[in-house]
Design a protein around this motif. Structure first.
Motif, PDB file in Angstrom:
ATOM      1  N   SER A   6      -9.940   3.092  -2.637  1.00 54.19           N
ATOM      2  CA  SER A   6      -9.911   2.658  -1.236  1.00 54.19           C
ATOM      3  C   SER A   6     -11.076   1.722  -0.937  1.00 54.19           C
ATOM      4  CB  SER A   6      -9.962   3.871  -0.308  1.00 54.19           C
ATOM      5  OG  SER A   6      -8.798   4.656  -0.448  1.00 54.19           O
ATOM      6  N   ALA A  40      -9.397   8.147  -5.856  1.00 48.70           N
ATOM      7  CA  ALA A  40      -8.839   7.710  -4.565  1.00 48.70           C
ATOM      8  C   ALA A  40      -9.927   7.154  -3.652  1.00 48.70           C
ATOM      9  CB  ALA A  40      -8.124   8.879  -3.889  1.00 48.70           C
ATOM     10  N   THR A  94       0.755   3.890  -3.106  1.00 50.21           N
ATOM     11  CA  THR A  94       0.392   5.289  -2.847  1.00 50.21           C
ATOM     12  C   THR A  94       1.490   6.230  -3.320  1.00 50.21           C
ATOM     13  OG1 THR A  94      -0.955   4.681  -0.934  1.00 50.21           O
ATOM     14  CG2 THR A  94      -0.198   6.957  -1.055  1.00 50.21           C
ATOM     15  N   THR A  95       2.724   5.887  -3.008  1.00 47.17           N
ATOM     16  CA  THR A  95       3.856   6.726  -3.413  1.00 47.17           C
ATOM     17  C   THR A  95       3.923   6.857  -4.931  1.00 47.17           C
ATOM     18  OG1 THR A  95       5.098   5.998  -1.461  1.00 47.17           O
ATOM     19  CG2 THR A  95       6.347   7.019  -3.254  1.00 47.17           C
ATOM     20  N   GLY A 132       2.925   7.170   2.366  1.00 47.78           N
ATOM     21  CA  GLY A 132       3.195   7.293   0.931  1.00 47.78           C
ATOM     22  C   GLY A 132       3.089   8.726   0.454  1.00 47.78           C
ATOM     23  N   ALA A 133       2.086   9.465   0.960  1.00 48.86           N
ATOM     24  CA  ALA A 133       1.920  10.862   0.568  1.00 48.86           C
ATOM     25  C   ALA A 133       3.111  11.700   1.021  1.00 48.86           C
ATOM     26  CB  ALA A 133       0.624  11.417   1.156  1.00 48.86           C
ATOM     27  N   ARG A 183      -5.280  12.291  -2.764  1.00 49.13           N
ATOM     28  CA  ARG A 183      -5.137  10.912  -2.288  1.00 49.13           C
ATOM     29  C   ARG A 183      -5.463  10.808  -0.797  1.00 49.13           C
ATOM     30  NH1 ARG A 183      -4.814   5.986  -5.003  1.00 49.13           N
ATOM     31  NH2 ARG A 183      -4.259   4.423  -3.453  1.00 49.13           N
ATOM     32  N   THR A 223      -1.345   5.455   3.637  1.00 52.64           N
ATOM     33  CA  THR A 223      -1.549   6.560   2.698  1.00 52.64           C
ATOM     34  C   THR A 223      -0.768   7.786   3.129  1.00 52.64           C
ATOM     35  OG1 THR A 223      -3.745   5.756   2.081  1.00 52.64           O
ATOM     36  CG2 THR A 223      -3.283   8.077   1.660  1.00 52.64           C
ATOM     37  N   ARG A 225      -1.282  14.465  -4.072  1.00 54.15           N
ATOM     38  CA  ARG A 225      -1.065  14.145  -2.652  1.00 54.15           C
ATOM     39  C   ARG A 225      -2.297  14.521  -1.830  1.00 54.15           C
ATOM     40  NH1 ARG A 225       2.217  18.535   0.175  1.00 54.15           N
ATOM     41  NH2 ARG A 225       0.159  19.435  -0.190  1.00 54.15           N
ATOM     42  N   TRP A 241       0.826  -1.211   0.000  1.00 55.97           N
ATOM     43  CA  TRP A 241       0.000   0.000   0.000  1.00 55.97           C
ATOM     44  C   TRP A 241       0.858   1.258   0.000  1.00 55.97           C
ATOM     45  CZ3 TRP A 241      -4.487  -1.219   3.954  1.00 55.97           C
ATOM     46  CH2 TRP A 241      -5.354  -2.163   3.362  1.00 55.97           C
ATOM     47  N   THR A 281      -8.727   8.892   0.439  1.00 56.11           N
ATOM     48  CA  THR A 281      -8.577   7.682   1.255  1.00 56.11           C
ATOM     49  C   THR A 281      -9.396   7.774   2.538  1.00 56.11           C
ATOM     50  OG1 THR A 281      -6.361   7.258   0.378  1.00 56.11           O
ATOM     51  CG2 THR A 281      -6.918   6.233   2.478  1.00 56.11           C
ATOM     52  N   ARG A 291      -4.724   1.434   6.599  1.00 55.51           N
ATOM     53  CA  ARG A 291      -4.807   1.987   5.246  1.00 55.51           C
ATOM     54  C   ARG A 291      -4.562   3.493   5.268  1.00 55.51           C
ATOM     55  NH1 ARG A 291      -5.103   0.772  -0.338  1.00 55.51           N
ATOM     56  NH2 ARG A 291      -6.275   2.406  -1.361  1.00 55.51           N
TER      57      ARG A 291
END
Length: 694
Positions: A488, A484, A419-420, A516-517, A438, A513, A435, A415, A442, A509
């Motif tokens: 999800s 997004a 996300t990244t 990753g953001a 997302r 996120t 970003r 995940w 999410t 989750r």
């Protein structure tokens, strides 16, 4: 009720909506076929393969479809094979992650279309990382699902080719309607000048983009009567777009005038044309419609202009303003005829209609997708934007993997990596926006998924998974926040079947996120491709396109192929600069004065473009009134001066000697209109060159 149905149809008849529905059906069908033979878990494994290949399933021209689908399937299978065996230890997974990041970044050099193949690679990689199945059975089911979907997508493309082309035409008409409504805003002096121009230029860029997508599909084939009708209608649409654009050549003078009542009439006329286009978007599904000529409105505007001209006799300045109104009204009347031609071209006919310009090669107006290996070879340099993006993406994904290894049990590598990769793009502006979308998407998606798991019977959840997949796909390039949310929901509902009762994953989750953001944002500052670094090339390309189009437009006997290609390239150049300015506004430490100057350049260039496009309308409407020898001499001289000015060779200060002493520019005859337009063009070219060099 009729208005509601009309609005609903206009909202639903969109290519991305129907593409999302098709993807949802294809993924569900592929998973169901595999599930019938291999059980629920086998069906889910096959559905993941279908999902990965579906990312590349866009409304492409029919001849491009097999190549794209095969490439997506091969990439997905190869990457899955790599991930299944690399995930066993961190020492093999880390270099594999870096390799996927490099690959996804490097193939972006092949253009926007290749970005979807990069997403296919990353998605296949992270799905294989999270798989609990034995490697070979999972790979076989994954490949089967991907193959089933590819076959489904190709058959659907053949079966619904006519429908897809029609929807792309509808989308181009939608954008043209938006351009007309933005133009109506420019005719409203109550709206701030800068805001009105910004809205119009943004609408222009959106229109150019959608018309190019329509060209790619519609110009691909014209062998049947309905295909030929679409080609002719699209040509008429492009010419109508040009005519409307030309009507803004005198907009500064009109907005400064005191004749607000006449401006309101022109605005109402423009909105009536927008309503005609709105009606045409539905007519494409209904089999055609005849639009009105708006003769009464045109006659009323002409009568009012004649009355004002008579009342202004002896006042040269005021007569110039009246001449500008007359010219604008003539162009809008010509645009009404162009729109009527669009409608006429769409009426069903059994015969193969002739193309309006037989010497024009339609293939030259379609986007050529780069395929040579030399494109990839050229990226192996730290100066290449694709290589810099690839390094950023690879390091961000590898760092994300390392973070999850240090936080076992509360973060998931798949995940975080996904996300990244989905947030990070080649430029800072898009990364920043994605970003935000997302993270917010999410949070909303997790909340909705929790509600669905609590209140919806399990039997219906798989249907909701398929629907969420379709929504996610449909809005990927339209509204990433919606994507997004849907992604999800589909991921969490699917996980419910793989790990029943794992409600803790909702919080995880969100955490994944956020990780990753954060990584995508931090690494956006590593080897960045700042927009200001590309601006000199973007502006230079605009000036070159301006000069090329000026040489093609400033002649009474244009070469159709040369003119249309130069027009297309200038439209593209304006749209490119418009996009660059929008992205630049999001970058840190950008001076407001720089943005203001670039917006002024866009506005000035738009007026130059309007002036140049108005020349061919002038020749069409007033050609019989022109003295051939005198006109050609004026056109040749001004063309040379404009080319020198835009090329940085002219002094950019003195007006043409032939035009400087003209005192009859307010007269309604063809030669006076021509001289007035050439004065405008020289002034606009000097203004553009000054702002571009500032």
């Amino acid at each position: 009720m009729a208005r509601f149905v009309h609005t609903l149809r206009r909202a639903v008849l969109r290519p991305h909506i129907e593409n999302g529905l098709s993807v949802a059906a294809g993924v569900a069908l592929s998973g169901s076929i595999a599930g019938a033979g291999f059980g629920l878990l086998g069906g889910i494994a096959a559905a993941t393969g279908a999902l990965c290949v579906s990312v590349a399933d866009q409304p492409d021209p029919l001849n491009e479809k097999p190549r794209v689908l095969v490439a997506a399937w091969v990439m997905a299978v190869v990457v899955t094979l790599l991930a299944l065996f690399a995930k066993e230890t961190p020492w093999t997974l880390a270099p594999a992650t870096a390799a996927i990041g490099l690959w996804a970044g490097l193939i972006s050099a092949y253009g926007k279309r290749a970005l979807t193949l990069g997403v296919v690679s990353v998605l296949a990689f992270v799905m294989a990382m999270g798989s609990l199945d034995p490697p070979w059975p999972h790979l076989a089911l994954f490949a089967l699902g991907g193959a089933l979907y590819a076959a489904y997508a190709q058959v659907s493309a053949w079966a619904f080719d006519r429908r897809v082309r029609r929807l792309l035409m509808i989308e181009a008409l939608h954008r043209f309607e938006g351009f007309l409504r933005a133009k109506a805003g420019l005719l409203d002096p109550a709206i701030d000048n800068a805001k009105a121009f910004t809205a119009l230029i943004e609408a222009h860029a959106a229109c150019v983009e959608r018309m190019q997508i329509a060209r790619d599909a519609v110009y691909a084939r014209d062998k049947t009567p309905w295909q030929r009708r679409q080609v002719i209608a699209l040509i008429a649409l492009l010419d109508g777009f040009e005519t409307i654009l030309s009507s803004d050549a005198d907009i500064e003078m009109l907005r400064a005038s005191q004749h607000r009542h006449l401006m309101r009439r022109l605005k109402a006329f423009t909105l009536a044309l927008a309503d005609d286009i709105a009606m045409l978007t539905l007519a494409l599904d209904d089999g055609g419609v005849v639009v009105g000529s708006h003769k009464e409105a045109r006659d009323e505007i002409a009568a009012e202009i004649a009355r004002l001209a008579k009342a202004s006799e002896g006042r040269a300045d005021e007569l110039l303003v009246i001449a500008a109104f007359r010219s604008t009204a003539d162009k809008l009347a010509q645009a009404a005829e162009r729109i009527a031609a669009i409608a006429a071209a769409l009426l069903p006919t059994p015969a193969l209609a002739p193309l309006p310009h037989p010497g024009v090669d339609l293939a030259a107006f379609r986007q050529a997708l780069p395929r040579d290996f030399s494109v990839l070879q050229a990226q192996f340099s730290l100066k290449a934007p694709a290589m810099r993006y690839a390094i950023r993406l690879a390091l961000a994904m590898t760092t994300g993997l390392a973070v999850t290894l240090f936080l076992p049990g509360i973060s998931h590598a798949s995940w975080v990596l996904l996300t990244t990769a989905l947030i990070m793009r080649a430029n800072y502006s898009v990364t920043r926006q994605r970003r935000t979308d997302r993270v917010i998407g999410t949070l909303i998606g997790c909340t909705v998924a929790a509600g669905l798991l609590a209140f919806v019977p399990t039997a219906y959840l798989l249907v909701l998974v398929a629907m969420a997949v379709g929504v996610s796909h449909a809005f990927g390039a339209v509204n990433y926040r919606v994507t997004a949310v849907a992604a999800s929901i589909s991921a969490l509902l699917l996980l419910h079947f793989l790990q029943p009762g794992a409600h803790h994953v909702l919080a995880e989750r969100v955490l994944d996120t956020l990780i990753g953001a954060a990584l995508s944002y931090v690494f956006a500052f590593l080897l960045p491709n700042w927009e200001h670094q590309e601006l000199p090339r973007t502006v230079a390309a605009l000036l070159k396109a301006d000069g090329d189009f000026a040489r093609a437009a400033l002649t009474r006997t244009r070469v159709e192929m040369v003119y249309r290609l130069a027009r297309k390239r200038l439209f593209d150049a304006v749209a490119n600069l418009s996009g660059a300015v929008r992205r630049l506004a999001d970058e840190p430490d950008v001076e407001r004065a720089t943005l203001a100057r670039l917006n002024d350049l866009l506005s000035a260039n738009y007026l130059l473009l309007s002036d140049l496009t108005s020349m061919q309308v002038l020749f069409k409407l007033r050609g019989a009134e022109l003295d051939a020898a005198q006109s050609d001499a004026l056109l040749k001289e001004v063309c040379e001066r404009v080319s020198e000015t835009l090329g940085g060779k002219g002094d950019g200060k003195k007006a043409s000697p032939r035009l400087g002493a003209a005192t009859d520019l307010h007269q309604p005859n063809g030669m006076a209109v021509l001289k007035r337009r050439l004065v405008h063009i020289e002034h606009a070219a000097r203004r553009v060159a000054q702002l571009a060099g500032g």
